[in-house]
Design a protein around this motif. Sequence first.
Motif, short mmCIF file in Angstrom:
data_model
loop_
_atom_site.label_atom_id
_atom_site.label_comp_id
_atom_site.label_asym_id
_atom_site.label_seq_id
_atom_site.Cartn_x
_atom_site.Cartn_y
_atom_site.Cartn_z
N LEU A 1 -45.02 -15.95 -82.91
CA LEU A 1 -45.81 -16.52 -81.82
C LEU A 1 -45.59 -15.75 -80.52
CD1 LEU A 1 -45.42 -20.35 -82.52
CD2 LEU A 1 -47.42 -18.92 -82.94
N GLY A 2 -44.36 -15.38 -80.25
CA GLY A 2 -44.06 -14.59 -79.05
C GLY A 2 -44.71 -13.22 -79.09
N ALA A 3 -44.71 -12.60 -80.26
CA ALA A 3 -45.32 -11.27 -80.39
C ALA A 3 -46.82 -11.33 -80.19
CB ALA A 3 -44.99 -10.69 -81.77
N LYS B 1 -48.10 -19.68 -93.07
CA LYS B 1 -47.68 -21.01 -92.61
C LYS B 1 -48.24 -21.32 -91.22
CE LYS B 1 -43.43 -22.18 -94.57
NZ LYS B 1 -42.00 -22.33 -94.53
N LEU B 2 -48.14 -20.35 -90.33
CA LEU B 2 -48.66 -20.56 -88.97
C LEU B 2 -50.17 -20.76 -88.99
CD1 LEU B 2 -46.51 -17.91 -87.06
CD2 LEU B 2 -46.30 -20.40 -86.92
N GLU B 3 -50.85 -20.03 -89.86
CA GLU B 3 -52.30 -20.18 -89.98
C GLU B 3 -52.66 -21.55 -90.55
OE1 GLU B 3 -56.21 -17.82 -91.72
OE2 GLU B 3 -54.24 -17.37 -92.57
N SER B 4 -51.92 -22.01 -91.55
CA SER B 4 -52.21 -23.30 -92.17
C SER B 4 -51.99 -24.47 -91.20
CB SER B 4 -51.39 -23.50 -93.44
OG SER B 4 -50.04 -23.76 -93.14
N HIS B 5 -51.17 -24.25 -90.17
CA HIS B 5 -50.93 -25.27 -89.15
C HIS B 5 -51.76 -25.03 -87.89
CE1 HIS B 5 -47.47 -26.10 -91.74
NE2 HIS B 5 -47.50 -27.31 -91.19
N ALA B 6 -52.74 -24.14 -87.97
CA ALA B 6 -53.70 -23.86 -86.89
C ALA B 6 -53.04 -23.31 -85.62
CB ALA B 6 -54.53 -25.11 -86.56
N ILE C 1 -52.16 -19.93 -85.48
CA ILE C 1 -52.75 -18.60 -85.38
C ILE C 1 -54.02 -18.56 -86.22
CG2 ILE C 1 -50.51 -17.46 -85.03
CD1 ILE C 1 -50.77 -16.36 -87.91
N GLU C 2 -54.85 -17.57 -85.96
CA GLU C 2 -56.01 -17.35 -86.81
C GLU C 2 -56.02 -15.90 -87.26
OE1 GLU C 2 -59.24 -18.77 -84.47
OE2 GLU C 2 -59.29 -17.00 -83.18
N ARG C 3 -56.58 -15.72 -88.42
CA ARG C 3 -56.65 -14.41 -89.07
C ARG C 3 -58.11 -14.00 -89.09
NH1 ARG C 3 -57.39 -13.08 -94.71
NH2 ARG C 3 -56.23 -11.22 -95.25
N TYR D 1 -54.40 -10.77 -86.31
CA TYR D 1 -53.89 -12.12 -86.12
C TYR D 1 -53.85 -12.39 -84.62
CZ TYR D 1 -52.48 -11.56 -90.94
OH TYR D 1 -52.50 -11.33 -92.30
N ARG D 2 -54.23 -13.61 -84.25
CA ARG D 2 -54.21 -14.00 -82.83
C ARG D 2 -53.82 -15.47 -82.72
NH1 ARG D 2 -59.20 -12.54 -83.64
NH2 ARG D 2 -59.15 -10.93 -82.06
N LEU D 3 -53.31 -15.82 -81.56
CA LEU D 3 -52.95 -17.22 -81.30
C LEU D 3 -54.22 -18.06 -81.14
CD1 LEU D 3 -50.14 -16.88 -78.59
CD2 LEU D 3 -49.85 -17.40 -81.02
N THR D 4 -54.18 -19.27 -81.65
CA THR D 4 -55.19 -20.26 -81.32
C THR D 4 -54.77 -20.89 -80.00
OG1 THR D 4 -54.01 -22.01 -82.46
CG2 THR D 4 -55.64 -20.76 -83.77
N GLN D 5 -55.58 -21.79 -79.46
CA GLN D 5 -55.16 -22.48 -78.24
C GLN D 5 -53.91 -23.30 -78.50
OE1 GLN D 5 -56.45 -22.05 -75.05
NE2 GLN D 5 -54.48 -23.05 -74.67
N LEU D 6 -53.84 -23.93 -79.68
CA LEU D 6 -52.65 -24.69 -80.04
C LEU D 6 -51.42 -23.78 -80.10
CD1 LEU D 6 -51.48 -27.44 -80.93
CD2 LEU D 6 -52.05 -26.80 -83.28
N GLY D 7 -51.58 -22.59 -80.67
CA GLY D 7 -50.49 -21.63 -80.74
C GLY D 7 -50.07 -21.14 -79.37
N ALA D 8 -51.05 -20.90 -78.50
CA ALA D 8 -50.73 -20.46 -77.13
C ALA D 8 -49.97 -21.56 -76.39
CB ALA D 8 -52.01 -20.10 -76.38
N ASP D 9 -50.37 -22.82 -76.61
CA ASP D 9 -49.65 -23.93 -75.99
C ASP D 9 -48.22 -24.03 -76.51
OD1 ASP D 9 -51.99 -24.51 -74.62
OD2 ASP D 9 -52.52 -26.22 -75.89
#
Length: 97
Positions: free
Chosen positions: A14-16, A45-50, A52-54, A66-74
């Motif tokens: 997530l940090g990367a 795993k991160l994608e399945s929990h929304a 990140i998105e691929r 791969y990029r962060l979703t808004q949830l990932g950014a939060d």
Amino acid sequence: MLDLLANKWSALVLGALEGGPQRFGALRARLQGISPKVLTQTLRKLESHALIEREVFPEVPLRVEYRLTQLGADAAVPLAALRTWVEANIDRFPQPA
């Protein structure tokens, strides 16, 4: 969710991705010590929990980012604070026996 976010590799991925979309190879190079298998498992795993998105680009050769979703950014915000604290205090931690 706490188990996922407390995982070393999840937090580092997530940090990367905070700096923007990255390809698998760039993530692997940035996260020294992670095996391709563990990186793949972590990304899935991160994608399945929304978090990140691929995105697959129909090019030859195939390109995947791969990029962060808004949830990932939060989620990345408190994790960044934790990383900063660890880096500032790393010398204070006792060495394992």
